[in-house]
Design a protein around this motif. Structure first.
Motif, PDB file in Angstrom:
ATOM      1  N   LYS A  84       0.724  -1.113  -0.098  1.00 49.34           N
ATOM      2  CA  LYS A  84      -0.009   0.014  -0.124  1.00 49.34           C
ATOM      3  C   LYS A  84       0.774   1.141   0.166  1.00 49.34           C
ATOM      4  CE  LYS A  84      -2.080  -1.059   3.973  1.00 49.34           C
ATOM      5  NZ  LYS A  84      -1.599  -2.436   3.976  1.00 49.34           N
ATOM      6  N   THR A  85       1.790   1.151   0.932  1.00 49.44           N
ATOM      7  CA  THR A  85       2.645   2.399   0.909  1.00 49.44           C
ATOM      8  C   THR A  85       3.557   2.518  -0.266  1.00 49.44           C
ATOM      9  OG1 THR A  85       2.991   2.153   3.343  1.00 49.44           O
ATOM     10  CG2 THR A  85       4.839   3.477   2.238  1.00 49.44           C
ATOM     11  N   ASP A  89       3.185   6.089  -2.519  1.00 51.04           N
ATOM     12  CA  ASP A  89       4.388   6.664  -2.963  1.00 51.04           C
ATOM     13  C   ASP A  89       4.669   6.956  -4.509  1.00 51.04           C
ATOM     14  OD1 ASP A  89       5.307   6.991  -0.247  1.00 51.04           O
ATOM     15  OD2 ASP A  89       6.623   5.369  -0.400  1.00 51.04           O
ATOM     16  N   ARG A 103       2.329  14.584   1.701  1.00 52.28           N
ATOM     17  CA  ARG A 103       2.504  13.295   2.137  1.00 52.28           C
ATOM     18  C   ARG A 103       2.798  13.190   3.530  1.00 52.28           C
ATOM     19  NH1 ARG A 103       2.176   8.402   2.735  1.00 52.28           N
ATOM     20  NH2 ARG A 103       3.208   6.579   1.647  1.00 52.28           N
ATOM     21  N   HIS A 105       2.315  10.732   7.387  1.00 54.07           N
ATOM     22  CA  HIS A 105       1.633   9.550   8.247  1.00 54.07           C
ATOM     23  C   HIS A 105       0.761  10.240   9.020  1.00 54.07           C
ATOM     24  CE1 HIS A 105       4.368   6.049   7.750  1.00 54.07           C
ATOM     25  NE2 HIS A 105       5.098   6.798   7.050  1.00 54.07           N
ATOM     26  N   ASP A 152      -0.782   7.690   5.097  1.00 53.51           N
ATOM     27  CA  ASP A 152      -0.091   6.502   5.515  1.00 53.51           C
ATOM     28  C   ASP A 152      -0.507   5.950   6.765  1.00 53.51           C
ATOM     29  OD1 ASP A 152       0.756   4.240   4.202  1.00 53.51           O
ATOM     30  OD2 ASP A 152       2.910   4.567   4.734  1.00 53.51           O
ATOM     31  N   GLU A 153      -0.994   4.767   7.193  1.00 55.34           N
ATOM     32  CA  GLU A 153      -1.367   4.024   8.359  1.00 55.34           C
ATOM     33  C   GLU A 153      -2.465   4.941   8.877  1.00 55.34           C
ATOM     34  OE1 GLU A 153       2.007   2.895  10.552  1.00 55.34           O
ATOM     35  OE2 GLU A 153       3.414   2.474   8.920  1.00 55.34           O
ATOM     36  N   THR A 182      -3.884   5.297   3.243  1.00 60.89           N
ATOM     37  CA  THR A 182      -3.846   3.827   3.175  1.00 60.89           C
ATOM     38  C   THR A 182      -4.241   3.301   4.741  1.00 60.89           C
ATOM     39  OG1 THR A 182      -1.361   3.702   3.958  1.00 60.89           O
ATOM     40  CG2 THR A 182      -2.151   3.496   1.894  1.00 60.89           C
TER      41      THR A 182
END
Length: 404
Positions: A84-85, A89, A103, A105, A152-153, A182
Motif C-alpha cells: 500500500k505504501t 508513494d 504526504r 503519516h 499512510d497508516e 492507506t
C-alpha cells in the motif's frame, strides 16, 4: 496483466510496469487493481488541472453552483506488507501536482492539527484573531497549503482525534481537498471499540461519501518476503570480509528500496529536517555515524520509527567508555525501533553482546536490554509484527511525517 493499458497509459501505471519489467515488483493482481484506481485518479486530477489552469486555486474555493465536484479520493485498505505504501508513494511522485500536496503519516498529521487548533485558540484568547470555529480556521489553512493530502497508516485510537475528525474532514472536503489514504482496516472498522464510538460513525459515512474504498487483496506479505530467510545482522569475519558484508547488505537494501536504491529524503522532527541519506519503499538507510554520532535524541528516533517500517544501518562499531554518548543514543534508537515494530538490518563490528564494553554509568546496565531486543528483532515473530505496533501496543501515536 496489462496494467498500463487497463489504466489508460498513466504515468503511474507506466512506472509500475517498468518496475515489474526490472524485477523490482512481482506481478500481483491485488496491487494491479489499486494501480488502476490510483491511475484513474491521477488522470482525473491532471484533466481538472488543465481545465482550471488559469486559476490555481479556483477549483478549491469557487462556488459549488458553478463548479463540478472535485475528484473523489481513495481509501486503500488491506493487511500489512501488501504494498500500500509503495503504491501511494508512486502516486504521490507521479501525480501532476508539484507544490500544493502533502504526504504524511496520519497520526503525525493529527498532532500537527491539534497544535494548530491550540494556537488558534490561544490567538483568539489574546485578541489576535476574531472568535471563530478553530477547526474551520485550521481546515482553511490546511486546504490553502495542500489540496492533495496522502495519508499512510490511517487508523484512529485517540478519542481526541476521533472527536474532531468529522468536522475537520467535512471542512477539507468542502474546500475541494482530495485525500488518498492507506489503512490496515476497512473504514467501517475504524475506531472499533473506541470510547463514544457512536459519535464517530458520521465520519465513516463522510469517508464513504467522498472517497472510493479499495481493498488490496494481495496474498503475499512483501515485507516478510523481502527479509524472510535473509540474515539481518552481519559481522565481518563471521559472515565474510568487510567488502562481502557490504555487498550483502547492499543486496538487501535493493530488495527493500527498489532497483534504483532509493533517494535522499527529509523527515520533519520538532520543526527541523532530519536528513535521510537514502529512502525507498518505506525503508531508510543510514550509517551508524548518521544516527548516533550526530546530536539526535529520542524524539528524532521516534519520528524515524513512525516514518519507516525498516531501517538499514551500516557499520555499527564496538563502543567503549569513551563512546558512552554514542552508546546511549544507540540504546535509545533501538528502544524506539523495537517499540514501533520497525525491522532492522545492520552490519556491525561484533555480535550485540560484544558491542559495548563500558563498565560505568547507566549505559552499562541498559545495554543488556538492548542486546535482548536486538536478538528478538531477528525472530520471525518480531518480523511479523505490524509497523507501528511493537511490544507496547497501547500507544495511539504510532506514525511519523515525511514531507518532500
Amino acid at each position: 496483466m496489462d496494467v498500463a493499458a487497463e489504466a489508460g497509459g498513466s504515468v503511474l501505471a507506466a512506472r509500475y510496469v517498468a518496475r515489474m519489467a526490472a524485477g523490482d515488483i512481482l506481478p500481483d493482481a491485488g496491487q494491479a487493481k489499486v494501480v488502476t484506481a490510483l491511475s484513474r485518479l491521477e488522470q482525473r486530477i491532471a484533466t481538472r488541472r488543465l481545465a482550471r489552469k488559469s486559476s490555481a486555486l479556483g477549483w478549491l474555493f469557487a462556488k459549488r453552483d458553478v463548479q463540478e465536484p472535485p475528484p473523489r479520493g481513495l481509501y486503500i485498505h488491506g493487511s500489512v506488507g501488501r504494498g500500500k505504501t509503495m503504491l501511494v508513494d508512486l502516486f504521490y511522485d507521479c501525480v501532476a501536482v508539484r507544490k500544493r500536496k502533502r504526504r504524511a503519516h496520519f497520526h503525525e498529521f493529527m498532532a500537527d492539527v491539534h497544535a494548530r487548533i491550540f494556537q488558534v485558540r490561544s490567538d483568539m484568547k489574546a485578541g489576535k484573531l476574531k472568535d471563530a470555529d478553530p477547526i474551520a480556521v485550521v481546515a482553511k489553512a490546511l486546504a490553502e497549503e495542500a489540496w492533495l493530502l496522502c495519508f499512510d497508516e490511517f487508523h484512529v485510537t485517540d478519542i481526541a482525534d476521533a472527536m474532531i475528525l468529522g468536522r475537520l474532514f467535512e471542512k477539507l472536503f468542502d474546500a475541494g481537498v482530495v485525500i488518498v489514504a492507506t489503512s490496515n482496516v476497512a473504514p467501517e472498522n475504524l475506531y472499533e471499540g473506541g470510547l463514544n464510538r457512536a459519535l464517530f460513525l458520521p465520519f465513516i459515512k463522510l469517508i464513504e461519501a467522498h472517497m472510493d474504498v479499495v481493498r488490496i487483496d494481495s496474498p503475499t506479505d512483501y515485507r516478510m518476503e523481502k527479509l524472510g530467510g535473509a540474515r539481518i545482522w552481519y559481522v565481518p569475519g563471521e559472515h565474510g570480509t568487510p567488502a562481502e558484508v557490504d555487498r550483502e547488505v547492499e543486496k538487501i537494501w535493493h530488495r527493500l528500496a527498489g532497483a534504483d536504491g532509493g533517494a535522499p529524503a527529509n523527515v520533519v522532527s520538532g520543526g527541523r529536517n532530519l536528513r535521510v541519506p537514502k529512502a525507498g519503499g518505506g525503508a531508510a538507510r543510514f550509517s551508524f555515524a548518521d544516527l548516533c554520532e550526530a546530536p539526535l535524541g529520542a524524539s528524532d528516533y521516534l519520528r524515524l520509527a513512525r516514518t519507516y517500517h525498516t531501517l538499514v544501518i551500516d557499520h555499527v562499531p564496538v563502543m567503549d567508555q569513551d563512546k558512552r554518548n554514542e552508546a546511549k543514543r544507540f540504546i535509545t534508537l533501538i528502544d524506539e525501533l523495537y517499540d514501533k515494530g520497525v525491522k532492522l538490518v545492520a552490519s556491525a563490528a561484533a555480535e550485540p553482546e560484544e558491542l559495548y564494553r563500558g563498565t560505568e554509568g547507566a549505559e552499562a546496565f541498559e545495554w543488556a536490554r538492548t542486546v535482548s531486543r536486538l536478538h528478538e528483532m531477528r525472530s520471525a515473530d518480531y518480523l511479523a509484527r505490524p509497523h507501528g505496533r511493537g511490544d507496547s501496543q497501547a500507544s495511539g501515536n504510532t506514525t511519523g511525517l515525511v514531507e518532500t
